[in-house]
Write a protein that holds these residues in place. Sequence first.
Motif, PDB file in Angstrom:
ATOM      1  N   ALA A  19       0.826  -1.209   0.000  1.00 51.07           N
ATOM      2  CA  ALA A  19       0.000   0.000   0.000  1.00 51.07           C
ATOM      3  C   ALA A  19       0.862   1.261   0.000  1.00 51.07           C
ATOM      4  N   VAL A  20       1.917   1.286   0.815  1.00 49.87           N
ATOM      5  CA  VAL A  20       2.802   2.454   0.854  1.00 49.87           C
ATOM      6  C   VAL A  20       3.505   2.625  -0.481  1.00 49.87           C
ATOM      7  N   GLU A  21       3.963   1.535  -1.074  1.00 46.04           N
ATOM      8  CA  GLU A  21       4.628   1.617  -2.375  1.00 46.04           C
ATOM      9  C   GLU A  21       3.661   2.090  -3.463  1.00 46.04           C
ATOM     10  N   LEU A  22       2.401   1.656  -3.396  1.00 45.15           N
ATOM     11  CA  LEU A  22       1.410   2.048  -4.397  1.00 45.15           C
ATOM     12  C   LEU A  22       1.019   3.518  -4.252  1.00 45.15           C
ATOM     13  N   VAL A  23       0.742   3.955  -3.025  1.00 41.81           N
ATOM     14  CA  VAL A  23       0.233   5.307  -2.800  1.00 41.81           C
ATOM     15  C   VAL A  23       1.320   6.373  -2.949  1.00 41.81           C
ATOM     16  N   PHE A  24       2.492   6.124  -2.360  1.00 42.87           N
ATOM     17  CA  PHE A  24       3.531   7.158  -2.312  1.00 42.87           C
ATOM     18  C   PHE A  24       4.637   6.984  -3.347  1.00 42.87           C
ATOM     19  N   LYS A  25       4.594   5.908  -4.132  1.00 45.14           N
ATOM     20  CA  LYS A  25       5.578   5.663  -5.201  1.00 45.14           C
ATOM     21  C   LYS A  25       7.016   5.654  -4.653  1.00 45.14           C
ATOM     22  N   VAL A  26       7.231   4.920  -3.557  1.00 42.18           N
ATOM     23  CA  VAL A  26       8.563   4.769  -2.961  1.00 42.18           C
ATOM     24  C   VAL A  26       8.847   3.290  -2.780  1.00 42.18           C
ATOM     25  N   GLU A  27      10.102   2.956  -2.463  1.00 43.60           N
ATOM     26  CA  GLU A  27      10.486   1.570  -2.190  1.00 43.60           C
ATOM     27  C   GLU A  27      10.608   1.387  -0.687  1.00 43.60           C
ATOM     28  N   VAL A  28       9.950   0.358  -0.158  1.00 42.33           N
ATOM     29  CA  VAL A  28       9.922   0.087   1.275  1.00 42.33           C
ATOM     30  C   VAL A  28      10.926  -1.005   1.597  1.00 42.33           C
ATOM     31  N   GLN A  29      11.715  -0.776   2.664  1.00 33.50           N
ATOM     32  CA  GLN A  29      12.690  -1.767   3.096  1.00 33.50           C
ATOM     33  C   GLN A  29      12.055  -2.757   4.065  1.00 33.50           C
ATOM     34  N   SER A  30      11.348  -2.248   5.093  1.00 38.83           N
ATOM     35  CA  SER A  30      10.719  -3.136   6.062  1.00 38.83           C
ATOM     36  C   SER A  30       9.538  -2.443   6.732  1.00 38.83           C
ATOM     37  N   VAL A  31       8.709  -3.253   7.400  1.00 36.15           N
ATOM     38  CA  VAL A  31       7.535  -2.751   8.114  1.00 36.15           C
ATOM     39  C   VAL A  31       7.515  -3.381   9.497  1.00 36.15           C
ATOM     40  N   THR A  32       7.317  -2.548  10.519  1.00 31.98           N
ATOM     41  CA  THR A  32       7.142  -3.020  11.889  1.00 31.98           C
ATOM     42  C   THR A  32       5.753  -2.591  12.331  1.00 31.98           C
ATOM     43  N   VAL A  33       5.026  -3.494  12.994  1.00 33.36           N
ATOM     44  CA  VAL A  33       3.637  -3.229  13.344  1.00 33.36           C
ATOM     45  C   VAL A  33       3.470  -3.265  14.858  1.00 33.36           C
TER      46      VAL A  33
END
Length: 106
Positions: free
Chosen positions: A53-67
């Motif tokens: 979702a972050v990659e789709l909305v903001f057009k950036v590359e994500v390294q990791s996600v912590t929840v």
Amino acid sequence: MSANLNLVKIQDRLLQVILAPQITEKATRIADQNQQIAFKVRTDATKPEIMAAVELVFKVEVQSVTVVNVKGKEKRAGRIMGRRKDWKKAYVSLKPGQEINFAAGE
């Protein structure tokens, strides 16, 4: 035709995953120190969904996600005790050189 329909359903789901950015003193400090952005997300969202979702909305590359699951605060009105809803927060680490600018619309 059905593959195209599934793609649309997946994109609709991803657009609903991120609810809002968390803009607090702690979130700002974490963004400066660790290059992470905090988002309020749906309670049923998974890490891969948040990443996509972050990659789709903001057009950036994500390294990791912590929840983090955040428990709702207990509140009272007179003698009646109540509780706010539980919610989920996601800390998203971007790959080096990537940046999200929330003030782009100004």
